[in-house]
Design a protein around this motif. Structure first.
Motif, short mmCIF file in Angstrom:
data_model
loop_
_atom_site.label_atom_id
_atom_site.label_comp_id
_atom_site.label_asym_id
_atom_site.label_seq_id
_atom_site.Cartn_x
_atom_site.Cartn_y
_atom_site.Cartn_z
N VAL A 12 0.84 -1.21 0.00
CA VAL A 12 0.00 0.00 0.00
C VAL A 12 0.87 1.26 0.00
O VAL A 12 0.61 2.21 -0.74
CB VAL A 12 -0.97 -0.01 1.21
CG1 VAL A 12 -1.64 1.34 1.40
CG2 VAL A 12 -2.01 -1.11 1.04
N ALA A 13 1.92 1.27 0.81
CA ALA A 13 2.80 2.43 0.87
C ALA A 13 3.48 2.67 -0.47
O ALA A 13 3.53 3.81 -0.95
CB ALA A 13 3.84 2.24 1.96
N HIS A 14 3.99 1.62 -1.11
CA HIS A 14 4.68 1.79 -2.39
C HIS A 14 3.73 2.26 -3.47
O HIS A 14 4.10 3.10 -4.30
CB HIS A 14 5.35 0.48 -2.79
CG HIS A 14 6.57 0.17 -1.99
ND1 HIS A 14 7.63 -0.52 -2.50
CD2 HIS A 14 6.90 0.45 -0.71
CE1 HIS A 14 8.56 -0.65 -1.58
NE2 HIS A 14 8.13 -0.07 -0.48
N VAL A 15 2.51 1.77 -3.48
CA VAL A 15 1.51 2.23 -4.45
C VAL A 15 1.20 3.70 -4.22
O VAL A 15 1.13 4.49 -5.16
CB VAL A 15 0.24 1.36 -4.39
CG1 VAL A 15 -0.89 1.99 -5.17
CG2 VAL A 15 0.53 -0.05 -4.91
N CYS A 16 1.04 4.09 -2.96
CA CYS A 16 0.77 5.51 -2.65
C CYS A 16 1.95 6.39 -3.05
O CYS A 16 1.74 7.50 -3.58
CB CYS A 16 0.46 5.68 -1.17
SG CYS A 16 -1.13 4.99 -0.69
N PHE A 17 3.18 5.94 -2.81
CA PHE A 17 4.35 6.70 -3.23
C PHE A 17 4.37 6.86 -4.75
O PHE A 17 4.67 7.95 -5.25
CB PHE A 17 5.64 6.01 -2.78
CG PHE A 17 5.90 6.03 -1.31
CD1 PHE A 17 5.45 7.05 -0.50
CD2 PHE A 17 6.61 4.99 -0.71
CE1 PHE A 17 5.69 7.06 0.86
CE2 PHE A 17 6.86 4.99 0.65
CZ PHE A 17 6.40 6.02 1.44
N ALA A 18 4.06 5.81 -5.48
CA ALA A 18 4.06 5.87 -6.94
C ALA A 18 2.98 6.83 -7.44
O ALA A 18 3.20 7.58 -8.40
CB ALA A 18 3.86 4.49 -7.53
N ILE A 19 1.82 6.82 -6.81
CA ILE A 19 0.75 7.75 -7.17
C ILE A 19 1.20 9.18 -6.90
O ILE A 19 0.95 10.09 -7.70
CB ILE A 19 -0.55 7.42 -6.41
CG1 ILE A 19 -1.13 6.11 -6.94
CG2 ILE A 19 -1.56 8.55 -6.51
CD1 ILE A 19 -2.28 5.55 -6.11
N PHE A 20 1.88 9.40 -5.77
CA PHE A 20 2.38 10.72 -5.45
C PHE A 20 3.38 11.21 -6.50
O PHE A 20 3.31 12.36 -6.95
CB PHE A 20 3.04 10.72 -4.07
CG PHE A 20 3.75 12.00 -3.75
CD1 PHE A 20 3.03 13.13 -3.37
CD2 PHE A 20 5.13 12.09 -3.84
CE1 PHE A 20 3.68 14.32 -3.10
CE2 PHE A 20 5.78 13.28 -3.57
CZ PHE A 20 5.07 14.40 -3.19
N VAL A 21 4.32 10.35 -6.90
CA VAL A 21 5.32 10.73 -7.91
C VAL A 21 4.63 11.07 -9.23
O VAL A 21 4.94 12.08 -9.86
CB VAL A 21 6.36 9.60 -8.10
CG1 VAL A 21 7.19 9.82 -9.35
CG2 VAL A 21 7.25 9.50 -6.88
#
Length: 56
Positions: A12-21
């Motif tokens: 979940v954290a990595h997906v959120c980081f990717a969405i942020f980028v």
């Protein structure tokens, strides 16, 4: 913390980081390139690289 909970939280954290980028690239009219994929794989290291990597 159980392994399954840890892996789910990491995913979940990595997906959120990717969405942020990706969102940041769109808002600032910057090419995200492969950084969202790198961020999915490496998490916060990918976010840091996106912001601090200077192309030659």
């Amino acid at each position: 913390m159980e392994l399954t909970a840890f892996l789910a939280a990491t995913l979940v954290a990595h997906v959120c980081f990717a969405i942020f980028v990706t969102g940041h690239a769109v808002v600032t009219d910057r090419d995200a390139g492969n950084w969202p994929y790198v961020t999915l794989a490496l998490g916060i290291a990918g976010v840091a690289a996106y912001f601090f990597y200077d192309e030659p």
